[in-house]
Design a protein around this motif. Structure first.
Motif, PDB file in Angstrom:
ATOM      1  N   ALA A 206     -60.474 -55.092 -34.156  1.00 43.34           N
ATOM      2  CA  ALA A 206     -61.626 -54.362 -34.809  1.00 43.34           C
ATOM      3  C   ALA A 206     -62.445 -53.541 -33.678  1.00 43.34           C
ATOM      4  O   ALA A 206     -63.045 -52.858 -34.494  1.00 43.34           O
ATOM      5  CB  ALA A 206     -62.638 -55.603 -35.179  1.00 43.34           C
ATOM      6  N   ALA A 207     -62.163 -53.463 -32.495  1.00 36.32           N
ATOM      7  CA  ALA A 207     -62.558 -52.519 -31.664  1.00 36.32           C
ATOM      8  C   ALA A 207     -62.783 -50.806 -32.350  1.00 36.32           C
ATOM      9  O   ALA A 207     -63.935 -50.608 -32.436  1.00 36.32           O
ATOM     10  CB  ALA A 207     -62.066 -52.601 -30.321  1.00 36.32           C
ATOM     11  N   PRO A 208     -61.683 -50.485 -32.693  1.00 33.48           N
ATOM     12  CA  PRO A 208     -61.762 -49.114 -33.163  1.00 33.48           C
ATOM     13  C   PRO A 208     -62.875 -49.030 -34.353  1.00 33.48           C
ATOM     14  O   PRO A 208     -63.642 -48.168 -34.227  1.00 33.48           O
ATOM     15  CB  PRO A 208     -60.569 -48.730 -33.826  1.00 33.48           C
ATOM     16  CG  PRO A 208     -59.457 -49.730 -32.875  1.00 33.48           C
ATOM     17  CD  PRO A 208     -60.190 -51.013 -32.847  1.00 33.48           C
ATOM     18  N   PHE A 209     -62.763 -49.841 -35.195  1.00 35.93           N
ATOM     19  CA  PHE A 209     -63.593 -49.870 -36.486  1.00 35.93           C
ATOM     20  C   PHE A 209     -65.221 -50.166 -35.998  1.00 35.93           C
ATOM     21  O   PHE A 209     -65.926 -49.382 -36.176  1.00 35.93           O
ATOM     22  CB  PHE A 209     -63.595 -51.289 -37.460  1.00 35.93           C
ATOM     23  CG  PHE A 209     -64.693 -51.191 -38.353  1.00 35.93           C
ATOM     24  CD1 PHE A 209     -64.718 -50.776 -39.534  1.00 35.93           C
ATOM     25  CD2 PHE A 209     -65.750 -52.458 -37.989  1.00 35.93           C
ATOM     26  CE1 PHE A 209     -65.769 -50.554 -40.422  1.00 35.93           C
ATOM     27  CE2 PHE A 209     -66.675 -52.787 -39.053  1.00 35.93           C
ATOM     28  CZ  PHE A 209     -66.851 -51.869 -40.046  1.00 35.93           C
ATOM     29  N   TRP A 210     -65.644 -50.801 -35.151  1.00 36.53           N
ATOM     30  CA  TRP A 210     -66.857 -51.254 -34.432  1.00 36.53           C
ATOM     31  C   TRP A 210     -67.327 -49.783 -33.791  1.00 36.53           C
ATOM     32  O   TRP A 210     -68.360 -49.582 -33.806  1.00 36.53           O
ATOM     33  CB  TRP A 210     -66.978 -52.310 -33.812  1.00 36.53           C
ATOM     34  CG  TRP A 210     -66.832 -53.560 -34.498  1.00 36.53           C
ATOM     35  CD1 TRP A 210     -65.947 -54.527 -34.438  1.00 36.53           C
ATOM     36  CD2 TRP A 210     -67.840 -53.949 -35.611  1.00 36.53           C
ATOM     37  NE1 TRP A 210     -66.064 -55.532 -35.401  1.00 36.53           N
ATOM     38  CE2 TRP A 210     -67.374 -55.160 -36.163  1.00 36.53           C
ATOM     39  CE3 TRP A 210     -68.721 -53.334 -36.301  1.00 36.53           C
ATOM     40  CZ2 TRP A 210     -67.727 -56.001 -37.132  1.00 36.53           C
ATOM     41  CZ3 TRP A 210     -69.519 -54.378 -37.322  1.00 36.53           C
ATOM     42  CH2 TRP A 210     -69.064 -55.574 -37.807  1.00 36.53           C
ATOM     43  N   HIS A 211     -66.402 -49.248 -32.916  1.00 39.93           N
ATOM     44  CA  HIS A 211     -66.772 -47.973 -32.029  1.00 39.93           C
ATOM     45  C   HIS A 211     -67.055 -46.969 -33.294  1.00 39.93           C
ATOM     46  O   HIS A 211     -68.090 -46.176 -32.915  1.00 39.93           O
ATOM     47  CB  HIS A 211     -65.656 -47.788 -31.217  1.00 39.93           C
ATOM     48  CG  HIS A 211     -65.626 -48.699 -30.247  1.00 39.93           C
ATOM     49  ND1 HIS A 211     -64.629 -48.561 -29.015  1.00 39.93           N
ATOM     50  CD2 HIS A 211     -65.880 -49.901 -30.055  1.00 39.93           C
ATOM     51  CE1 HIS A 211     -64.757 -49.517 -28.220  1.00 39.93           C
ATOM     52  NE2 HIS A 211     -65.573 -50.530 -28.724  1.00 39.93           N
ATOM     53  N   ARG A 212     -66.522 -46.736 -34.098  1.00 41.48           N
ATOM     54  CA  ARG A 212     -66.627 -45.653 -35.135  1.00 41.48           C
ATOM     55  C   ARG A 212     -67.857 -45.918 -35.962  1.00 41.48           C
ATOM     56  O   ARG A 212     -68.913 -45.016 -36.131  1.00 41.48           O
ATOM     57  CB  ARG A 212     -65.457 -45.574 -36.048  1.00 41.48           C
ATOM     58  CG  ARG A 212     -64.351 -45.057 -35.788  1.00 41.48           C
ATOM     59  CD  ARG A 212     -63.322 -44.539 -36.750  1.00 41.48           C
ATOM     60  NE  ARG A 212     -62.600 -45.471 -37.401  1.00 41.48           N
ATOM     61  CZ  ARG A 212     -61.926 -46.331 -37.383  1.00 41.48           C
ATOM     62  NH1 ARG A 212     -61.065 -45.993 -36.284  1.00 41.48           N
ATOM     63  NH2 ARG A 212     -61.387 -47.278 -37.906  1.00 41.48           N
ATOM     64  N   ALA A 213     -68.320 -47.155 -36.280  1.00 42.31           N
ATOM     65  CA  ALA A 213     -69.408 -47.562 -37.110  1.00 42.31           C
ATOM     66  C   ALA A 213     -70.515 -47.213 -36.129  1.00 42.31           C
ATOM     67  O   ALA A 213     -71.554 -46.742 -36.596  1.00 42.31           O
ATOM     68  CB  ALA A 213     -69.436 -49.019 -37.425  1.00 42.31           C
ATOM     69  N   ALA A 214     -70.486 -47.778 -34.775  1.00 43.81           N
ATOM     70  CA  ALA A 214     -71.769 -47.366 -33.891  1.00 43.81           C
ATOM     71  C   ALA A 214     -71.915 -46.072 -33.798  1.00 43.81           C
ATOM     72  O   ALA A 214     -72.956 -45.555 -33.708  1.00 43.81           O
ATOM     73  CB  ALA A 214     -71.352 -48.206 -32.568  1.00 43.81           C
ATOM     74  N   ARG A 215     -70.810 -45.322 -33.578  1.00 41.30           N
ATOM     75  CA  ARG A 215     -70.977 -43.736 -33.490  1.00 41.30           C
ATOM     76  C   ARG A 215     -71.730 -43.144 -35.112  1.00 41.30           C
ATOM     77  O   ARG A 215     -72.549 -42.295 -34.624  1.00 41.30           O
ATOM     78  CB  ARG A 215     -69.616 -43.038 -33.333  1.00 41.30           C
ATOM     79  CG  ARG A 215     -69.158 -43.022 -31.618  1.00 41.30           C
ATOM     80  CD  ARG A 215     -68.112 -42.067 -31.297  1.00 41.30           C
ATOM     81  NE  ARG A 215     -67.014 -42.503 -32.200  1.00 41.30           N
ATOM     82  CZ  ARG A 215     -66.038 -43.287 -31.796  1.00 41.30           C
ATOM     83  NH1 ARG A 215     -65.971 -43.854 -30.748  1.00 41.30           N
ATOM     84  NH2 ARG A 215     -64.919 -43.493 -32.741  1.00 41.30           N
ATOM     85  N   GLU A 216     -71.125 -43.592 -35.857  1.00 40.72           N
ATOM     86  CA  GLU A 216     -71.716 -43.046 -37.161  1.00 40.72           C
ATOM     87  C   GLU A 216     -73.174 -43.504 -37.355  1.00 40.72           C
ATOM     88  O   GLU A 216     -73.994 -42.764 -37.752  1.00 40.72           O
ATOM     89  CB  GLU A 216     -71.050 -43.831 -38.452  1.00 40.72           C
ATOM     90  CG  GLU A 216     -71.213 -43.353 -39.721  1.00 40.72           C
ATOM     91  CD  GLU A 216     -71.086 -41.605 -39.907  1.00 40.72           C
ATOM     92  OE1 GLU A 216     -71.708 -41.175 -40.762  1.00 40.72           O
ATOM     93  OE2 GLU A 216     -70.155 -41.194 -39.339  1.00 40.72           O
ATOM     94  N   LEU A 217     -73.553 -44.711 -37.085  1.00 44.06           N
ATOM     95  CA  LEU A 217     -74.887 -45.117 -36.824  1.00 44.06           C
ATOM     96  C   LEU A 217     -75.701 -44.448 -36.001  1.00 44.06           C
ATOM     97  O   LEU A 217     -77.036 -44.092 -36.318  1.00 44.06           O
ATOM     98  CB  LEU A 217     -75.048 -46.654 -36.704  1.00 44.06           C
ATOM     99  CG  LEU A 217     -74.642 -47.338 -37.717  1.00 44.06           C
ATOM    100  CD1 LEU A 217     -74.774 -48.914 -37.278  1.00 44.06           C
ATOM    101  CD2 LEU A 217     -75.667 -47.365 -39.092  1.00 44.06           C
ATOM    102  N   ALA A 218     -75.341 -44.126 -34.744  1.00 46.33           N
ATOM    103  CA  ALA A 218     -76.222 -43.288 -33.930  1.00 46.33           C
ATOM    104  C   ALA A 218     -76.293 -41.827 -34.392  1.00 46.33           C
ATOM    105  O   ALA A 218     -77.549 -41.433 -34.159  1.00 46.33           O
ATOM    106  CB  ALA A 218     -75.487 -43.342 -32.528  1.00 46.33           C
ATOM    107  N   SER A 219     -75.337 -41.379 -34.961  1.00 44.86           N
ATOM    108  CA  SER A 219     -75.528 -39.890 -35.397  1.00 44.86           C
ATOM    109  C   SER A 219     -76.200 -39.707 -36.536  1.00 44.86           C
ATOM    110  O   SER A 219     -77.006 -38.749 -36.523  1.00 44.86           O
ATOM    111  CB  SER A 219     -74.276 -39.181 -35.716  1.00 44.86           C
ATOM    112  OG  SER A 219     -73.303 -40.048 -36.867  1.00 44.86           O
ATOM    113  N   THR A 220     -76.328 -40.649 -37.586  1.00 41.16           N
ATOM    114  CA  THR A 220     -77.090 -40.731 -38.813  1.00 41.16           C
ATOM    115  C   THR A 220     -78.431 -40.892 -38.180  1.00 41.16           C
ATOM    116  O   THR A 220     -79.629 -40.258 -38.624  1.00 41.16           O
ATOM    117  CB  THR A 220     -76.888 -41.735 -39.821  1.00 41.16           C
ATOM    118  OG1 THR A 220     -76.719 -42.851 -39.438  1.00 41.16           O
ATOM    119  CG2 THR A 220     -75.553 -41.489 -40.261  1.00 41.16           C
ATOM    120  N   ALA A 221     -78.686 -41.821 -37.214  1.00 43.58           N
ATOM    121  CA  ALA A 221     -80.180 -42.290 -36.791  1.00 43.58           C
ATOM    122  C   ALA A 221     -80.790 -40.742 -35.872  1.00 43.58           C
ATOM    123  O   ALA A 221     -82.095 -40.444 -36.179  1.00 43.58           O
ATOM    124  CB  ALA A 221     -80.232 -43.271 -35.836  1.00 43.58           C
TER     125      ALA A 221
END
Length: 147
Positions: free
Chosen positions: A127-142
């Protein structure tokens, strides 16, 4: 996959392989097979394989503290780390209770701990690639959200 992810994958794979092989060999020896029937002895005393794990972890620690950067994430270093942890976790209850419960019911906790680590490690790696992408996406939208 970068060097850090590759090191984690190698360490986890080696942990799983070493733990499985160690369980198989100890059962084989316990059943009276092989030249080392009864295990390894040093000076007439049983030599537990967690000692090998501790020595390997010491070597990995030395590489981490004083080794060159290319050695820190080298596959051999990751393999030594994974194997060392497997050898220690396999006899974890012996270390915690300071008595040999390896073949007793209490010794099952070591096996449960190792299987748990293998499972959690596999879930993380899968799951690491998914969670890393999700975290980057959340950070960029914030960061780009209007006030």
């Amino acid at each position: 996959m970068g060097p850090a992810e590759r090191s984690v994958l190698v360490a986890w794979s080696t942990f799983t392989t070493t733990f499985t092989a160690t369980r198989a060999v100890t059962h084989w020896i316990r059943d009276g097979h092989g030249p080392a029937s009864g295990g390894i002895t040093v000076g007439g005393r049983h030599f537990h394989h967690y000692n090998i794990g501790i020595a390997l972890l010491s070597a990995v620690g030395a590489v981490a503290l004083r080794g060159q950067e290319r050695h820190r994430r080298h596959p051999v270093t990751a393999m030594a780390y994974g194997a060392a942890n497997a050898l220690i976790v396999d006899e974890l209850m012996l270390l915690l209770d300071l008595k040999d419960v390896y073949w007793a019911k209490d010794g099952r906790t070591s096996v449960d701990a190792a299987v748990g680590l293998i499972g959690v490690g596999g879930i993380y790696l899968a799951a690491a690639p998914f969670w890393h992408r999700a975290a980057r996406e959340l950070a960029s939208t914030a960061v780009h959200r209007p006030a």
